[in-house]
Design an enzyme around this catalytic site. Structure first.
Site, PDB file in Angstrom:
ATOM      1  N   TYR A 250       5.922  -7.715   2.551  1.00  0.00           N
ATOM      2  CA  TYR A 250       4.712  -8.034   3.195  1.00  0.00           C
ATOM      3  C   TYR A 250       3.865  -7.157   4.140  1.00  0.00           C
ATOM      4  O   TYR A 250       2.723  -6.421   3.370  1.00  0.00           O
ATOM      5  CB  TYR A 250       3.980  -9.521   3.485  1.00  0.00           C
ATOM      6  CG  TYR A 250       2.544  -9.750   3.226  1.00  0.00           C
ATOM      7  CD1 TYR A 250       1.920  -9.939   1.908  1.00  0.00           C
ATOM      8  CD2 TYR A 250       2.116  -9.900   4.262  1.00  0.00           C
ATOM      9  CE1 TYR A 250       0.323 -10.109   2.056  1.00  0.00           C
ATOM     10  CE2 TYR A 250       0.380 -10.674   4.674  1.00  0.00           C
ATOM     11  CZ  TYR A 250       0.150 -10.511   2.761  1.00  0.00           C
ATOM     12  OH  TYR A 250      -1.680 -11.040   2.454  1.00  0.00           O
TER      13      TYR A 250
ATOM     14  N   SER B  20      -3.942  -7.499   5.646  1.00  0.00           N
ATOM     15  CA  SER B  20      -3.725  -7.924   6.860  1.00  0.00           C
ATOM     16  C   SER B  20      -2.777  -7.803   7.821  1.00  0.00           C
ATOM     17  O   SER B  20      -2.814  -7.005   7.930  1.00  0.00           O
ATOM     18  CB  SER B  20      -2.634  -8.668   6.200  1.00  0.00           C
ATOM     19  OG  SER B  20      -1.241  -9.644   6.920  1.00  0.00           O
TER      20      SER B  20
ATOM     21  N   LYS C  10       1.086  -4.334   3.491  1.00  0.00           N
ATOM     22  CA  LYS C  10      -0.332  -3.917   3.442  1.00  0.00           C
ATOM     23  C   LYS C  10      -0.732  -3.247   4.835  1.00  0.00           C
ATOM     24  O   LYS C  10      -2.037  -2.342   4.581  1.00  0.00           O
ATOM     25  CB  LYS C  10      -0.597  -5.357   4.831  1.00  0.00           C
ATOM     26  CG  LYS C  10      -0.733  -6.575   3.944  1.00  0.00           C
ATOM     27  CD  LYS C  10      -1.378  -6.950   2.787  1.00  0.00           C
ATOM     28  CE  LYS C  10      -1.926  -7.793   1.625  1.00  0.00           C
ATOM     29  NZ  LYS C  10      -2.652  -7.531   0.590  1.00  0.00           N
TER      30      LYS C  10
END
Length: 275
Positions: free
Chosen positions: A180, A167, A184
């Site tokens: 998050y 991401s 990633k």
């Protein structure tokens, strides 16, 4: 457009790049994973898709074609599920050529100082550790299938390529989704390390999408889509097929001299620098 609709349909591929090949796509009952599965099937391949909901997987398999797809329900961070899915891929289709580590979660929204440590561990388990374990299972199973005729597995092992779904959150600060992004970023480095270790037999690359209209990303755009899209030079958010095309390229032999790379799929957002 619904979150699980593949923009432009599944028949936009450039040819039959996956004829005779099999791809395992995790987290593919809807959204980006399902769009990638559609692209592989449209280009002649067969797919095994995983997801947590058996009912949703059944619907996805019906879309893809029961003769071209197999759905296996389970959690990405469950070791028994991983072994079962990879084993049944070989049993059902006789080979495994491509792996897409697409399954991911983001159950936390807010500042890092308020993040529950147990939630942080869960994010790492699903987004990073599980990707490593899926890779280990796939590499071993593909090598075994290659030598199933009694000969030793060789550089022609059917596991040709892996695509990890990273991401843009892993490349910069991301307010309220910071951990998050941490996961990633780790996945991007895992991609680099695996590309080096698994060469020359298996290529490993990653995709780093910006905001794509899926259930996972709804909190980032719902109720303010036009405002969110204004940050992108292409003036719209992504849809699953915007990621499926690049994924198919990286999986295919068109990317035969590409490994260890992370391709940003971001509507041009990364070309702008905040001043």
């Amino acid at each position: 457009m619904a979150d699980n609709v593949v923009a432009g349909g599944a028949g936009n591929g450039p040819g039959q790049r996956f004829e005779g090949r099999v791809a395992l796509v995790t987290g593919a009952s809807r959204g980006i994973g399902l769009a990638i599965a559609h692209r592989v099937v449209a280009e002649g391949g067969r797919v095994v898709i995983t997801g947590r909901s058996a009912d949703t997987l059944q619907e996805a398999v019906a879309e893809l074609g029961p003769d071209r797809a197999l759905g296996i329900a389970g959690k990405a961070d469950d070791a028994e599920h991983r072994a079962d899915a990879v084993g049944r891929t070989i049993e059902h289709f006789g080979r495994l050529d491509h792996l897409v580590n697409n399954a991911g979660i983001n159950p936390a929204y807010g500042p890092l100082t308020e993040l529950d440590t147990g939630v942080a561990r869960k994010i790492l388990e699903v987004n990073v550790i599980a990707a490593l374990e899926w890779t280990r299972e796939a590499v071993a199973a593909a090598a075994g299938a290659a030598g199933a005729d009694g000969s030793a597995a060789s550089a022609d092992s059917p596991l040709r390529s892996i695509v990890n779904m990273a991401s843009v959150a892993g490349t910069a600060s991301g307010p309220n989704i910071a951990f998050y992004g941490v996961s990633k970023a780790a996945l991007i480095n895992l991609t680099i390390q695996l590309a080096d270790e698994l060469a020359p037999t298996t290529r490993v690359n990653a995709l780093a999408p910006a905001v794509v209209k899926t259930r996972l990303a709804r909190a980032l755009y719902e109720g303010r889509e036009e405002e969110a899209a204004s940050a992108y030079p292409l003036r719209r958010l992504g849809v699953p097929d915007d990621v499926a095309g690049p994924a198919a390229f990286l999986l295919s032999d068109d990317a035969a001299w590409v490994t260890g790379q992370t391709l940003l799929v971001d509507g041009g957002a990364s070309v702008r620098t905040a001043l």
